[in-house]
Motif scaffolding. Structure first.
Motif, PDB file in Angstrom:
ATOM      1  N   ALA A 137       0.918  -1.095   0.024  1.00 29.74           N
ATOM      2  CA  ALA A 137       0.026   0.175  -0.100  1.00 29.74           C
ATOM      3  C   ALA A 137       0.827   1.299   0.027  1.00 29.74           C
ATOM      4  N   GLN A 138       2.079   1.373   0.685  1.00 31.22           N
ATOM      5  CA  GLN A 138       2.997   2.330   0.541  1.00 31.22           C
ATOM      6  C   GLN A 138       3.648   2.461  -0.699  1.00 31.22           C
ATOM      7  N   VAL A 139       4.016   1.246  -1.334  1.00 26.51           N
ATOM      8  CA  VAL A 139       4.387   1.498  -2.722  1.00 26.51           C
ATOM      9  C   VAL A 139       3.484   2.093  -3.415  1.00 26.51           C
ATOM     10  N   TRP A 140       2.037   1.719  -3.560  1.00 29.28           N
ATOM     11  CA  TRP A 140       0.975   2.253  -4.399  1.00 29.28           C
ATOM     12  C   TRP A 140       0.869   3.809  -4.195  1.00 29.28           C
ATOM     13  N   ALA A 141       0.953   4.105  -2.917  1.00 29.14           N
ATOM     14  CA  ALA A 141       0.933   5.751  -2.557  1.00 29.14           C
ATOM     15  C   ALA A 141       2.232   6.366  -2.986  1.00 29.14           C
ATOM     16  N   VAL A 142       3.151   5.953  -2.980  1.00 22.27           N
ATOM     17  CA  VAL A 142       4.332   6.616  -3.491  1.00 22.27           C
ATOM     18  C   VAL A 142       4.004   6.897  -5.062  1.00 22.27           C
ATOM     19  N   ARG A 143       3.702   5.833  -5.750  1.00 20.43           N
ATOM     20  CA  ARG A 143       3.599   5.862  -7.267  1.00 20.43           C
ATOM     21  C   ARG A 143       2.270   6.915  -7.488  1.00 20.43           C
ATOM     22  N   ARG A 144       1.317   6.564  -6.718  1.00 19.50           N
ATOM     23  CA  ARG A 144       0.249   7.482  -7.058  1.00 19.50           C
ATOM     24  C   ARG A 144       0.477   9.091  -6.831  1.00 19.50           C
ATOM     25  N   THR A 145       1.262   9.258  -5.910  1.00 23.03           N
ATOM     26  CA  THR A 145       1.629  10.610  -5.693  1.00 23.03           C
ATOM     27  C   THR A 145       2.788  11.007  -6.971  1.00 23.03           C
ATOM     28  N   VAL A 146       3.757  10.188  -7.100  1.00 22.21           N
ATOM     29  CA  VAL A 146       4.493  10.624  -8.294  1.00 22.21           C
ATOM     30  C   VAL A 146       4.172  10.793  -9.517  1.00 22.21           C
ATOM     31  N   PHE A 147       3.351   9.650  -9.924  1.00 22.04           N
ATOM     32  CA  PHE A 147       3.038   9.483 -11.302  1.00 22.04           C
ATOM     33  C   PHE A 147       1.755   9.985 -11.869  1.00 22.04           C
ATOM     34  N   VAL A 148       0.662   9.511 -10.862  1.00 16.37           N
ATOM     35  CA  VAL A 148      -0.651   9.805 -11.161  1.00 16.37           C
ATOM     36  C   VAL A 148      -0.941  11.524 -10.554  1.00 16.37           C
ATOM     37  N   GLU A 149      -0.557  11.936  -9.550  1.00 15.52           N
ATOM     38  CA  GLU A 149      -0.833  13.181  -9.121  1.00 15.52           C
ATOM     39  C   GLU A 149       0.149  14.407  -9.878  1.00 15.52           C
ATOM     40  N   GLU A 150       1.567  14.080  -9.616  1.00 11.61           N
ATOM     41  CA  GLU A 150       2.365  15.057 -10.133  1.00 11.61           C
ATOM     42  C   GLU A 150       2.564  15.111 -11.480  1.00 11.61           C
ATOM     43  N   HIS A 167       8.754  -5.429  -5.765  1.00 13.92           N
ATOM     44  CA  HIS A 167       8.458  -3.949  -5.424  1.00 13.92           C
ATOM     45  C   HIS A 167       9.640  -3.729  -4.196  1.00 13.92           C
ATOM     46  N   LEU A 168      10.629  -2.781  -4.591  1.00 13.02           N
ATOM     47  CA  LEU A 168      11.167  -2.253  -3.596  1.00 13.02           C
ATOM     48  C   LEU A 168      10.534  -1.005  -2.907  1.00 13.02           C
ATOM     49  N   LEU A 169      10.839  -0.838  -1.388  1.00 13.66           N
ATOM     50  CA  LEU A 169      10.271   0.485  -0.947  1.00 13.66           C
ATOM     51  C   LEU A 169      11.410   0.862   0.128  1.00 13.66           C
ATOM     52  N   ALA A 170      11.419   2.224  -0.079  1.00  7.14           N
ATOM     53  CA  ALA A 170      12.362   2.878   0.801  1.00  7.14           C
ATOM     54  C   ALA A 170      11.503   3.645   1.623  1.00  7.14           C
ATOM     55  N   VAL A 171      12.108   3.646   2.894  1.00  7.05           N
ATOM     56  CA  VAL A 171      11.150   4.200   3.845  1.00  7.05           C
ATOM     57  C   VAL A 171      12.420   5.035   5.088  1.00  7.05           C
ATOM     58  N   GLY A 172      11.939   6.285   5.343  1.00  7.62           N
ATOM     59  CA  GLY A 172      12.673   7.014   6.438  1.00  7.62           C
ATOM     60  C   GLY A 172      12.673   6.141   7.678  1.00  7.62           C
ATOM     61  N   GLU A 173      13.465   6.720   8.586  1.00  5.18           N
ATOM     62  CA  GLU A 173      13.518   6.294   9.928  1.00  5.18           C
ATOM     63  C   GLU A 173      12.186   6.588  10.843  1.00  5.18           C
TER      64      GLU A 173
END
Length: 153
Positions: A15-28, A46-52
């Motif tokens: 779900a976090q992967v889809w959220a990043v893709r939605r933000t970058v590709f669909v919205e931006e 699917h690789l996911l990068a998360v902050g601390e």
């Protein structure tokens, strides 16, 4: 910036992967959602990068096996990097390059000798700095100019 990169393995991580893709590709980038999500999502890594703090910051996917053979025109030992996305707050930190290297390593673990990607033309320089070479003509993908790029792993 401390970031962990891992293969998304749970429903929450996907779900976090889809959220990043939605933000970058669909919205931006205004790519229609029906073009952004495709039949390869179900079988890709699917690789996911998360902050601390657990905030999702970036993602990329690796297509391998029969699906990669279909996309790459049957080139043996080649995998495909796709859907590389980094949220605006994490751009310029080197996270995109780290995600590319993580996909390369995962590809090597799966026996790949080459990696192919379909780069937006505006990102060619980024991939060239990571050792990728453009091949073939420019083409349109979802209304955005792209070129195929490859690198020996």
């Amino acid at each position: 910036m401390t970031v962990a990169i891992r293969v998304a393995a749970t429903e929450d991580e996907l779900a976090q992967v889809w959220a990043v893709r939605r933000t970058v590709f669909v919205e931006e980038q205004q790519i229609p959602a029906e073009l952004e999500y495709d039949e390869y999502d179900a079988t890709s890594a699917h690789l996911l990068a998360v902050g601390e703090d657990g905030t999702p910051l970036g993602t990329a996917r690796l297509i391998s096996g029969a699906e990669a053979l279909t996309i790459t025109g049957g080139v043996a030992d080649r995998v495909l990097l796709g859907r590389l996305a980094v949220v605006a707050a994490a751009r310029g930190t080197g996270l995109g390059a780290r995600l590319v290297r993580a996909v390369e390593e995962l590809g090597r673990e799966r026996g790949a000798k080459e990696l192919e990607l379909h780069a937006q033309v505006q990102a060619l320089g980024f991939y060239e700095r990571l050792g990728y070479a453009a091949e073939g003509p420019e083409y349109d993908d979802a209304g955005i100019p792209h070129r195929t790029m490859t690198r020996v792993l």
